[in-house]
Motif scaffolding. Structure first.
Motif, short mmCIF file in Angstrom:
data_model
loop_
_atom_site.label_atom_id
_atom_site.label_comp_id
_atom_site.label_asym_id
_atom_site.label_seq_id
_atom_site.Cartn_x
_atom_site.Cartn_y
_atom_site.Cartn_z
N LEU A 124 25.47 28.80 2.08
CA LEU A 124 24.89 29.27 3.35
C LEU A 124 25.83 28.95 4.51
N THR A 126 24.59 27.77 7.18
CA THR A 126 23.88 26.72 7.91
C THR A 126 24.00 25.40 7.16
N PRO A 151 21.42 14.76 -1.93
CA PRO A 151 20.05 15.16 -2.28
C PRO A 151 19.33 13.90 -2.75
N SER A 152 18.11 14.02 -3.21
CA SER A 152 17.41 12.87 -3.77
C SER A 152 18.09 12.45 -5.08
N LEU A 203 10.56 24.09 7.31
CA LEU A 203 10.92 24.47 5.94
C LEU A 203 10.31 23.54 4.92
N PRO A 239 16.09 28.25 0.78
CA PRO A 239 16.83 28.26 -0.47
C PRO A 239 16.62 26.93 -1.18
P1 AMP Z 1 16.58 17.05 -1.51
O1 AMP Z 1 17.20 16.02 -0.63
O2 AMP Z 1 16.86 16.82 -2.96
O3 AMP Z 1 15.13 17.18 -1.21
O4 AMP Z 1 17.23 18.44 -1.17
C1 AMP Z 1 17.51 18.84 0.13
C2 AMP Z 1 16.71 20.03 0.52
O5 AMP Z 1 17.11 20.40 1.83
C3 AMP Z 1 16.97 21.27 -0.32
O6 AMP Z 1 16.05 21.40 -1.37
C4 AMP Z 1 16.85 22.44 0.65
O7 AMP Z 1 15.61 23.06 0.54
C5 AMP Z 1 16.97 21.79 2.03
N1 AMP Z 1 18.16 22.32 2.72
C6 AMP Z 1 19.40 21.79 2.72
N2 AMP Z 1 20.26 22.54 3.42
C7 AMP Z 1 19.56 23.58 3.88
C8 AMP Z 1 19.89 24.75 4.66
N3 AMP Z 1 21.12 24.94 5.12
N4 AMP Z 1 18.91 25.64 4.93
C9 AMP Z 1 17.66 25.41 4.47
N5 AMP Z 1 17.29 24.36 3.72
C10 AMP Z 1 18.22 23.46 3.43
#
Ligand code: AMP
Ligand code: MG
Length: 355
Positions: A124, A126, A151-152, A203, A239
């Motif tokens: 993306l 963003t 991420p987690s 989101l 996403p």
């Molecule tokens: P987690 O930390 O494992 O919950 O994952 C991070 C979450 O942040 C992802 O599942 C995405 O849904 C969200 N996320 C990260 N970057 C973006 C972005 N550029 N646009 C929308 N959602 C994002």
């Protein structure tokens, strides 16, 4: 440092959550600088972090977790200079949120800078950015001198880790370092808000509530279906959120009702009807009803403080898997305050099985 060699030895290091030991933070920051993967605590859940500018390290996060490449990571920063590094177009609203809520459990999505690899953002334009409030996370980012993408720290699809044992279960000998700083504070992932549009859009609900956004920042946010964990139309908006998430191995059903008596009655009926090993995830207020009816149940916490429910949620889901429960029957909650985040996670964990 490659898990494909199959000889990774994970180092577990205890760090004080309130006053992190400088020498230990320095040692772990060296791992980040060298392109290693580090599980670290935040105030929400444990993260699996790497230098956000190191594409190889980022790709390794995806491999280790089994995470689909289009599910973007959150970039964690410790100061606003880092924010200006990862985004060249920071809306005024992002600064307003940062002023009021950072460090804290809210992630802001804005346009990315060229420096941030597409691997981080799931291709993306963003980037999602957050300044965490946990002293260990903040100090680690600071000493690493780069934003940390994370991420987690769980295997993809499983409930997020809220203590180091959860991380060890999922990632031991797959990553370089696991920091153990005990339990996390909130127990559910950060709130995510997209500020690239005229009307900011939620989101993912989290510990920083939409009510607080309204009250403290004076903004009205749009709450789309995806933010409630309702599956349609997920792909276009958020996403990564289209995947089954937070899910225990056991099947799960979420029980709704107009009042607590109705929820309890339905849960007892399901437990009696389904001839499999089941457990009800109840609350302090309802537990005794199940006990009286000889229905297996454990409490998630008190309905008087939904933050207690959020905090225990993932460890109780993991506990059910350890007990090899086949069906989890979970009570539902009012979608107010942190209740919105709890219901989002429960809808996703149940894969939309709601009665
Ligand atoms: P987690 O930390 O494992 O919950 O994952 C991070 C979450 O942040 C992802 O599942 C995405 O849904 C969200 N996320 C990260 N970057 C973006 C972005 N550029 N646009 C929308 N959602 C994002
Ligand atoms: Mg996750």
């Amino acid at each position: 440092m490659d898990e494909e060699m199959n000889n990774i030895k994970t180092r577990i290091i205890r760090i004080d959550p309130i006053s992190p030991e400088e020498n230990k933070i320095k040692e772990v920051s060296e791992v980040i600088k060298k392109g290693g993967l580090v599980a670290f605590p935040t105030e929400t859940v444990y993260g699996l972090g790497a230098n956000c500018y190191d594409e190889d390290a980022i790709l390794r996060i995806f491999r280790v977790k089994g995470r689909p490449p289009d599910n973007p990571l959150i970039v964690h920063i410790s100061n606003l200079d880092m924010l200006r590094e990862v985004s060249e177009e920071i809306p005024e609203l992002a600064y307003r949120i940062a002023n009021v809520a950072w460090p804290g459990p809210i992630t802001v999505v804005m346009k990315k800078s060229k420096r941030v690899p597409y691997a981080v953002t799931g291709s993306l334009d963003t980037v999602a950015v957050r300044m965490p409030a946990h002293p260990v996370a903040l100090k680690l980012i600071d000493k690493s001198e780069v934003p940390i993408a994370a991420p987690s720290a769980n295997l993809s699809g499983k409930p997020s880790p809220t203590n180091a044992m959860h991380v060890i279960t999922d990632l031991f000998n797959k990553i370089d370092t696991i920091i153990d700083s005990g339990e996390t504070f909130f127990g559910v992932e950060s709130t995510i808000i997209d500020v690239t549009r005229d009307v900011p859009i939620l989101l993912r609900p989290g510990p920083f509530t939409v009510e607080e956004l309204q009250e403290k920042i004076g903004i009205k946010v749009e709450i789309p279906k995806v933010a409630r964990g309702i599956s349609e139309a997920e792909k276009a908006l958020a996403p990564g959120m289209k995947y089954r998430h937070y899910a225990p191995k056991a099947k799960m059903v979420l029980v709704t009702g107009n009042c607590i008596e109705e929820i309890v009655t339905k849960a007892i009926t399901i437990s009696r009807r389904e001839r499999v090993k089941s457990i009800v995830l109840s609350t302090d207020e309802t537990l005794e009803y199940y006990v009286q009816e000889k229905v297996a149940a454990i409490s998630l916490g008190t309905r008087k403080n939904l933050y207690s429910i959020a905090k225990n949620l993932y460890s109780k889901l993991r506990e059910c898997d350890e007990k090899e429960v086949e069906l989890i029957i979970c009570e539902s909650f009012e979608e107010r305050g942190i209740g919105l985040a709890i219901m989002n996670r429960l809808r996703k964990a149940s894969g939309g099985k709601i009665v």
